[in-house]
Design a protein around this motif. Structure first.
Motif, PDB file in Angstrom:
ATOM      1  N   LEU A  95      32.875 -20.096 -50.705  1.00 59.69           N
ATOM      2  CA  LEU A  95      31.762 -20.574 -49.777  1.00 59.69           C
ATOM      3  C   LEU A  95      30.519 -19.839 -49.988  1.00 59.69           C
ATOM      4  CD1 LEU A  95      33.400 -21.094 -46.265  1.00 59.69           C
ATOM      5  CD2 LEU A  95      32.814 -22.842 -47.974  1.00 59.69           C
ATOM      6  N   GLU A  96      30.704 -18.514 -50.133  1.00 60.66           N
ATOM      7  CA  GLU A  96      29.498 -17.641 -50.362  1.00 60.66           C
ATOM      8  C   GLU A  96      28.927 -18.020 -51.523  1.00 60.66           C
ATOM      9  OE1 GLU A  96      31.041 -13.748 -49.613  1.00 60.66           O
ATOM     10  OE2 GLU A  96      31.076 -13.681 -47.676  1.00 60.66           O
ATOM     11  N   LYS A  97      29.769 -18.194 -52.838  1.00 63.31           N
ATOM     12  CA  LYS A  97      29.274 -18.618 -53.978  1.00 63.31           C
ATOM     13  C   LYS A  97      28.348 -19.929 -54.007  1.00 63.31           C
ATOM     14  CE  LYS A  97      33.143 -16.806 -56.545  1.00 63.31           C
ATOM     15  NZ  LYS A  97      34.212 -17.523 -57.336  1.00 63.31           N
ATOM     16  N   GLU A  98      28.577 -20.785 -53.028  1.00 64.52           N
ATOM     17  CA  GLU A  98      28.084 -21.959 -52.926  1.00 64.52           C
ATOM     18  C   GLU A  98      26.659 -21.809 -52.210  1.00 64.52           C
ATOM     19  OE1 GLU A  98      31.360 -24.375 -51.822  1.00 64.52           O
ATOM     20  OE2 GLU A  98      31.248 -25.524 -53.391  1.00 64.52           O
ATOM     21  N   GLY A  99      26.748 -20.787 -51.629  1.00 65.72           N
ATOM     22  CA  GLY A  99      25.542 -20.541 -50.829  1.00 65.72           C
ATOM     23  C   GLY A  99      25.624 -20.947 -49.267  1.00 65.72           C
ATOM     24  N   VAL A 100      26.864 -21.166 -48.917  1.00 69.76           N
ATOM     25  CA  VAL A 100      27.292 -21.335 -47.663  1.00 69.76           C
ATOM     26  C   VAL A 100      27.130 -20.088 -46.700  1.00 69.76           C
ATOM     27  CG1 VAL A 100      28.895 -22.527 -45.887  1.00 69.76           C
ATOM     28  CG2 VAL A 100      28.509 -23.549 -48.383  1.00 69.76           C
ATOM     29  N   ILE A 101      26.369 -20.269 -45.499  1.00 65.35           N
ATOM     30  CA  ILE A 101      26.380 -19.186 -44.733  1.00 65.35           C
ATOM     31  C   ILE A 101      27.309 -19.519 -43.400  1.00 65.35           C
ATOM     32  CG2 ILE A 101      24.827 -17.725 -42.758  1.00 65.35           C
ATOM     33  CD1 ILE A 101      22.546 -18.889 -44.780  1.00 65.35           C
ATOM     34  N   PHE A 102      28.339 -18.711 -43.057  1.00 66.31           N
ATOM     35  CA  PHE A 102      29.029 -18.910 -41.945  1.00 66.31           C
ATOM     36  C   PHE A 102      29.080 -17.475 -41.336  1.00 66.31           C
ATOM     37  CE2 PHE A 102      33.793 -20.002 -40.636  1.00 66.31           C
ATOM     38  CZ  PHE A 102      33.317 -20.069 -39.270  1.00 66.31           C
ATOM     39  N   VAL A 103      28.371 -17.221 -40.141  1.00 64.40           N
ATOM     40  CA  VAL A 103      28.504 -15.970 -39.504  1.00 64.40           C
ATOM     41  C   VAL A 103      28.392 -16.113 -37.950  1.00 64.40           C
ATOM     42  CG1 VAL A 103      27.422 -14.897 -41.555  1.00 64.40           C
ATOM     43  CG2 VAL A 103      26.067 -15.758 -39.900  1.00 64.40           C
ATOM     44  N   ASN A 104      28.662 -15.009 -37.333  1.00 64.85           N
ATOM     45  CA  ASN A 104      28.200 -15.218 -35.694  1.00 64.85           C
ATOM     46  C   ASN A 104      26.819 -15.312 -35.498  1.00 64.85           C
ATOM     47  OD1 ASN A 104      27.384 -12.580 -35.315  1.00 64.85           O
ATOM     48  ND2 ASN A 104      29.451 -11.851 -35.306  1.00 64.85           N
ATOM     49  N   SER A 105      26.570 -15.695 -34.272  1.00 65.42           N
ATOM     50  CA  SER A 105      25.027 -16.202 -34.118  1.00 65.42           C
ATOM     51  C   SER A 105      24.324 -14.783 -34.144  1.00 65.42           C
ATOM     52  CB  SER A 105      24.837 -16.960 -32.912  1.00 65.42           C
ATOM     53  OG  SER A 105      25.203 -16.115 -31.708  1.00 65.42           O
ATOM     54  N   THR A 106      24.970 -13.749 -33.558  1.00 60.85           N
ATOM     55  CA  THR A 106      23.963 -12.560 -33.719  1.00 60.85           C
ATOM     56  C   THR A 106      23.675 -12.169 -35.001  1.00 60.85           C
ATOM     57  OG1 THR A 106      25.530 -11.884 -31.860  1.00 60.85           O
ATOM     58  CG2 THR A 106      24.288 -10.122 -32.886  1.00 60.85           C
ATOM     59  N   GLU A 107      24.916 -12.179 -35.910  1.00 56.17           N
ATOM     60  CA  GLU A 107      24.482 -11.888 -37.347  1.00 56.17           C
ATOM     61  C   GLU A 107      23.477 -13.098 -37.933  1.00 56.17           C
ATOM     62  OE1 GLU A 107      28.271 -11.266 -39.249  1.00 56.17           O
ATOM     63  OE2 GLU A 107      27.380 -10.942 -41.118  1.00 56.17           O
ATOM     64  N   GLY A 108      23.573 -14.411 -37.537  1.00 55.03           N
ATOM     65  CA  GLY A 108      22.879 -15.232 -37.984  1.00 55.03           C
ATOM     66  C   GLY A 108      21.484 -14.940 -37.703  1.00 55.03           C
ATOM     67  N   LEU A 109      20.968 -14.466 -36.548  1.00 50.77           N
ATOM     68  CA  LEU A 109      19.813 -14.226 -36.095  1.00 50.77           C
ATOM     69  C   LEU A 109      19.131 -12.880 -36.819  1.00 50.77           C
ATOM     70  CD1 LEU A 109      19.759 -14.447 -31.935  1.00 50.77           C
ATOM     71  CD2 LEU A 109      18.170 -15.174 -33.636  1.00 50.77           C
ATOM     72  N   ARG A 110      20.111 -12.112 -37.163  1.00 51.67           N
ATOM     73  CA  ARG A 110      19.607 -10.650 -38.072  1.00 51.67           C
ATOM     74  C   ARG A 110      19.289 -11.017 -39.286  1.00 51.67           C
ATOM     75  NH1 ARG A 110      23.431  -7.235 -35.400  1.00 51.67           N
ATOM     76  NH2 ARG A 110      24.648  -7.590 -37.100  1.00 51.67           N
ATOM     77  N   GLU A 111      20.255 -11.488 -39.766  1.00 52.19           N
ATOM     78  CA  GLU A 111      20.106 -11.663 -41.462  1.00 52.19           C
ATOM     79  C   GLU A 111      19.426 -13.060 -41.794  1.00 52.19           C
ATOM     80  OE1 GLU A 111      21.745  -9.481 -43.113  1.00 52.19           O
ATOM     81  OE2 GLU A 111      22.771  -8.613 -41.393  1.00 52.19           O
ATOM     82  N   HIS A 112      19.288 -14.357 -41.157  1.00 50.79           N
ATOM     83  CA  HIS A 112      18.834 -15.464 -41.500  1.00 50.79           C
ATOM     84  C   HIS A 112      17.655 -15.933 -40.448  1.00 50.79           C
ATOM     85  CE1 HIS A 112      21.878 -15.353 -44.637  1.00 50.79           C
ATOM     86  NE2 HIS A 112      22.635 -15.126 -43.437  1.00 50.79           N
ATOM     87  N   PRO A 113      16.633 -14.922 -40.109  1.00 47.98           N
ATOM     88  CA  PRO A 113      15.729 -15.416 -38.821  1.00 47.98           C
ATOM     89  C   PRO A 113      15.003 -16.570 -39.125  1.00 47.98           C
ATOM     90  CG  PRO A 113      15.000 -13.123 -40.143  1.00 47.98           C
ATOM     91  CD  PRO A 113      16.557 -13.484 -40.521  1.00 47.98           C
ATOM     92  N   GLU A 114      14.436 -16.828 -40.441  1.00 44.95           N
ATOM     93  CA  GLU A 114      13.364 -17.834 -40.672  1.00 44.95           C
ATOM     94  C   GLU A 114      14.411 -19.085 -40.562  1.00 44.95           C
ATOM     95  OE1 GLU A 114      15.827 -16.773 -43.802  1.00 44.95           O
ATOM     96  OE2 GLU A 114      14.615 -15.312 -42.883  1.00 44.95           O
ATOM     97  N   LEU A 115      15.565 -19.266 -40.970  1.00 42.99           N
ATOM     98  CA  LEU A 115      16.331 -20.554 -40.838  1.00 42.99           C
ATOM     99  C   LEU A 115      16.683 -20.752 -39.473  1.00 42.99           C
ATOM    100  CD1 LEU A 115      17.595 -22.255 -43.123  1.00 42.99           C
ATOM    101  CD2 LEU A 115      19.600 -20.936 -43.537  1.00 42.99           C
ATOM    102  N   PHE A 116      17.080 -19.758 -38.699  1.00 41.67           N
ATOM    103  CA  PHE A 116      17.640 -19.683 -37.434  1.00 41.67           C
ATOM    104  C   PHE A 116      16.481 -20.290 -36.454  1.00 41.67           C
ATOM    105  CE2 PHE A 116      19.653 -18.469 -33.320  1.00 41.67           C
ATOM    106  CZ  PHE A 116      20.974 -18.350 -33.549  1.00 41.67           C
ATOM    107  N   ARG A 117      15.501 -19.676 -36.640  1.00 38.72           N
ATOM    108  CA  ARG A 117      14.273 -19.675 -35.696  1.00 38.72           C
ATOM    109  C   ARG A 117      13.698 -21.362 -35.864  1.00 38.72           C
ATOM    110  NH1 ARG A 117       9.400 -15.477 -34.647  1.00 38.72           N
ATOM    111  NH2 ARG A 117       8.520 -16.593 -32.975  1.00 38.72           N
ATOM    112  N   LYS A 118      13.825 -21.611 -37.043  1.00 39.81           N
ATOM    113  CA  LYS A 118      12.922 -23.046 -37.312  1.00 39.81           C
ATOM    114  C   LYS A 118      13.832 -24.126 -36.323  1.00 39.81           C
ATOM    115  CE  LYS A 118      12.130 -26.323 -41.036  1.00 39.81           C
ATOM    116  NZ  LYS A 118      12.426 -26.711 -42.421  1.00 39.81           N
TER     117      LYS A 118
END
Lengths: 266, 471
Positions: B142-165
């Motif tokens: 999944l990671e190789k395909e670029g799929v992100i699957f994390v908990n929301s806390t981690e999502g906010l921290r690691e992918h703020p631009e995607l999350f915030r949009k």
């Protein structure tokens, strides 16, 4: 029957391989329908019960199966010595009693295969699982013998089935459950002649020294194909006449009035 | 065969599925909800200012909004917000392998009766243990395909631009009182992003459960599936029984871009004291498809109406739901279908079972405005009543304007007849087995929509619920 006498009678009947009905009285909604019915079906025999509408034919089958709308006020029924009336509906079934319904009920969403599997599973000791491969093999062979399309396994029980399909399905269930005693309640009703033959052949193949049949019918027609050993005439909740297979023909010819008039005091 | 009097004698085995474990929390925000609670949560999570402010605004909205008791169950008034702890955390880091999963979590699976061979399905599981993920294993592929699957806390921290949009865009804070509450105190839940064209072969799974008295669980899930991509997400819950009410109030937002497909599957089995007040909604862009497949068992009161906003031409929305309400339970569920573009189609199939004094309610909203053309909706809701004191209600609200649309609504209420049970018993099934099989038959066509391992579990849950519902 007094308690002691009843116990002795039960003990005596423990030895016997019969379905024994003694002086059975049963009522529904306070109306007595069976008024002292006595009848014995030994294993290995096919008994037919004929009678006009309202004589109590269907009541008998419901009472034997244990339907709670019917109250037994008197009498005794034993199956291979076991007091049948003391058992729950499902216990009677698992003890070897099968009723082919006149009007088989629909079970929406439950497939024929799942239903049969559950019924067979209910007969196994706890923890034991039914062998799925063997089950399907057995079921398919029996369906083939009844000219039933295999797609019926995946259809909901009796849901949208024609009258003939429902009756065939009853016989399939009987074959799968392999009962010691089978009651066929007006199995001929709603069947055309081809379906009747297939159903009768199915029943005939199941005739064995290990099994007794009670065939309830209004018409003689079914008995052309399932030839009975004994014919009983049921009238007003009692067996009023018992004879050989020729009795059915005589009834067909002369009508029920003939028997009832014969009984009437001169 | 029971007569109607014995059929009324309902005796459910309430202990089936009840279990709890010793608790040991590193972080505890204490009881009640104030601005300090919000800051405590934000501090622990080391959140950015914008999200802290988002929480504070949400708290104000929550405090200002009245309870929706003018249309919903008055039982909502029995929630005492001051008696709830809004943040608890074990301070665990997500673990990677099955061996590292805590024994008590494994024990939960054990009690659920998930067979050994099915546990391999759990290899891709994200299990939320109270507030934080206790276990997460995103497959390397999944990671190789670029799929992100994390908990929301981690999502906010690691992918703020995607999350915030997309965060809060499908379900605004002020959508309802409980979406506001979630927006103020959310923690846990999943964040998923699937890049364009990636079709995720295996369903992503998450197991949630509550394990602390008076502990409110407020997970927040955001799933974004980019153009032409596909994903199936599954969540299942089983909760131990406690003496006082527990509040669960999740918010789930789905975004399906052009030609994307999302399937979101839920099997929930809350204990009898849980208020389960969930807001779930998806936004489907052009030719995208969103399906909610939902099964609600247990809880004191569930209010959940998964929705789809069909924003692009030819978008499709579907809600398939099963609800089972037992004694002391009210399943108030349904669907919202908002048609906002031409040629959009929606389908709602809902089946509910009410056992004993259980109550099930279908509440549906279909909205097709006048300026659109070629929209279609089909709604079917069937209710099964097991006992004579069981209850069901149906409130469909279908608004169709204009004359270029097709809508269809069917509803039915039925009972398992005594003659059907008699017939089944005559074949050797006990009364309880006959009832169980009948109920499973009623929902069978919908259960088939669930993946294999879930349908097995579902059948088991239904059997458990039907135990002792007769004679």
């Amino acid at each position: 029957m007094p308690r002691k006498e009843r116990r002795n009678w039960l003990n005596f009947n423990n030895m016997s391989q019969t379905l024994n009905i003694q002086n059975l009285h049963a009522s529904v909604d306070g109306n007595e329908i069976l008024k002292g019915l006595t009848l014995e079906v030994p294993k290995g025999e096919v008994h037919a019960i004929m009678g006009p509408n309202g004589s109590g034919k269907s009541t008998l089958s419901k009472v034997l199966a244990g339907h709670e709308d019917y109250e037994v006020s008197e009498g005794l029924v034993t199956m291979d010595g076991v007091d049948l009336l003391e058992l729950e509906i499902d216990e009677r079934s698992r003890a070897g009693l099968f009723l082919a319904f006149q009007y088989p009920h629909e079970i929406p969403g439950v497939t024929n295969a799942n239903f049969l599997r559950a019924a067979l599973q209910a007969r196994l000791p706890k923890g034991e699982e039914i062998d799925a491969v063997g089950f399907y093999k057995d079921m398919y062979a029996k369906m083939d013998s009844l000219n039933m399309d295999r797609k019926f396994t995946g259809r909901a029980v009796n849901d949208g089935f024609s009258g003939g399909e429902k009756k065939r399905n009853e016989i399939l269930q009987m074959m799968m459950l392999d009962p010691n005693y089978a009651i066929l309640d007006e199995t001929d009703s709603g069947l055309d002649i081809d379906a009747l033959k297939i159903v009768a052949e199915g029943v005939n193949r199941m005739r064995s020294p290990e099994r007794g049949f009670l065939v309830i019918t209004h018409y003689q027609r079914l008995l052309d194909y399932i030839v009975p050993d004994v014919v009983h005439v049921l009238f007003d909740g009692r067996i009023i006449k018992t004879g050989g297979k020729e009795l059915a023909l005589e009834l067909e010819e002369k009508g029920y009035d003939w028997v009832t008039q014969e009984l009437a005091p001169a | 065969m029971a007569d109607s009097a014995t059929l009324e004698a309902v005796n459910i085995d309430q202990d089936a599925g009840d279990f709890t474990y010793p608790e040991d929390y590193e972080h505890d925000a204490g009881y009640g909800l104030t601005t300090e609670t919000i800051d405590y949560i934000s501090d622990i999570k080391k959140e950015a200012d914008w999200i802290r402010e988002f929480r504070h605004r949400a708290l104000k909205v929550f405090n200002d909004k009245p309870m929706p008791t003018h249309w919903a169950s008055k039982d909502l008034e029995n929630i005492v917000f001051d008696n709830i702890r809004y943040y608890l955390s074990k301070g665990q880091k997500p673990t990677r392998s099955w061996d590292e999963v805590p024994d008590d979590v494994k024990e939960t699976f054990e009690r659920l009766g998930i067979p050994e061979k099915e546990r391999k399905f759990l290899a891709g599981v994200e299990a939320q243990f109270d507030s934080e993920a206790a276990y997460s294993n995103v497959k390397e592929e999944l990671e190789k395909e670029g799929v992100i699957f994390v908990n929301s806390t981690e999502g906010l921290r690691e992918h703020p631009e995607l999350f915030r949009k997309w965060f809060g865009k499908v379900i605004p804070t002020g959508d309802n009182k409980f979406s506001a509450l979630n927006s103020a105190v959310f923690s846990g839940g999943s964040f998923i992003y699937v890049p364009p064209g990636v079709k995720v072969a295996h369903p992503l799974q998450a197991y949630f459960r509550i394990n602390a008295e008076n502990f409110g669980q407020f997970e927040r899930t955001l799933i974004i599936v980019d153009e032409g991509a596909e994903v199936t997400y599954m969540e299942g819950c089983t909760a131990p029984k406690f003496e006082t009410a527990t509040l669960h109030s999740a918010v789930v937002e789905l975004v399906a871009m052009k030609d994307a497909k999302i399937q979101y599957i839920t099997v929930q089995n809350w204990s009898n004291n849980v208020f389960n007040l969930v807001t779930k909604r998806g936004m489907a862009h052009e030719n995208a498809e969103i399906r909610w497949i939902d099964c609600n068992i247990g809880s004191r009161l569930t209010m959940k109406y998964p929705g789809v906003i069909m924003k692009g031409r030819k978008a499709r929305g579907e809600v398939i739901s099963i609800a089972l309400a037992n004694d002391g339970q009210h399943q108030d569920t349904g669907a919202k279908m908002i048609h906002a573009a031409d040629e959009t189609t929606s389908n709602v199939v809902s089946k509910s079972i009410s056992v004993g004094e259980g109550r099930s309610t279908y509440r549906g909203q279909v909205h097709i405005p006048k300026h659109l053309k070629g929209c279609k909706n089909n709604t079917e809701c069937d209710a099964l009543l097991i006992n004579s004191n069981s209850r069901t209600d149906t409130y469909p609200a279908i608004t169709v304007r204009g004359n270029q649309h097709a809508t269809q609504h069917e509803a039915s209420v039925s009972q398992v007849s005594e003659e059907q049970i008699f017939y089944m018993q005559q074949r050797g099934l006990s009364e309880g087995e006959a009832m169980s099989l009948s109920v499973n038959g009623f929902v069978n066509d919908l259960v088939r929509e669930f993946p294999m391992e879930y349908s097995v579990e579902l059948k088991r849950l239904i059997d458990m619920e039907m135990e002792g519902s007769v004679g």
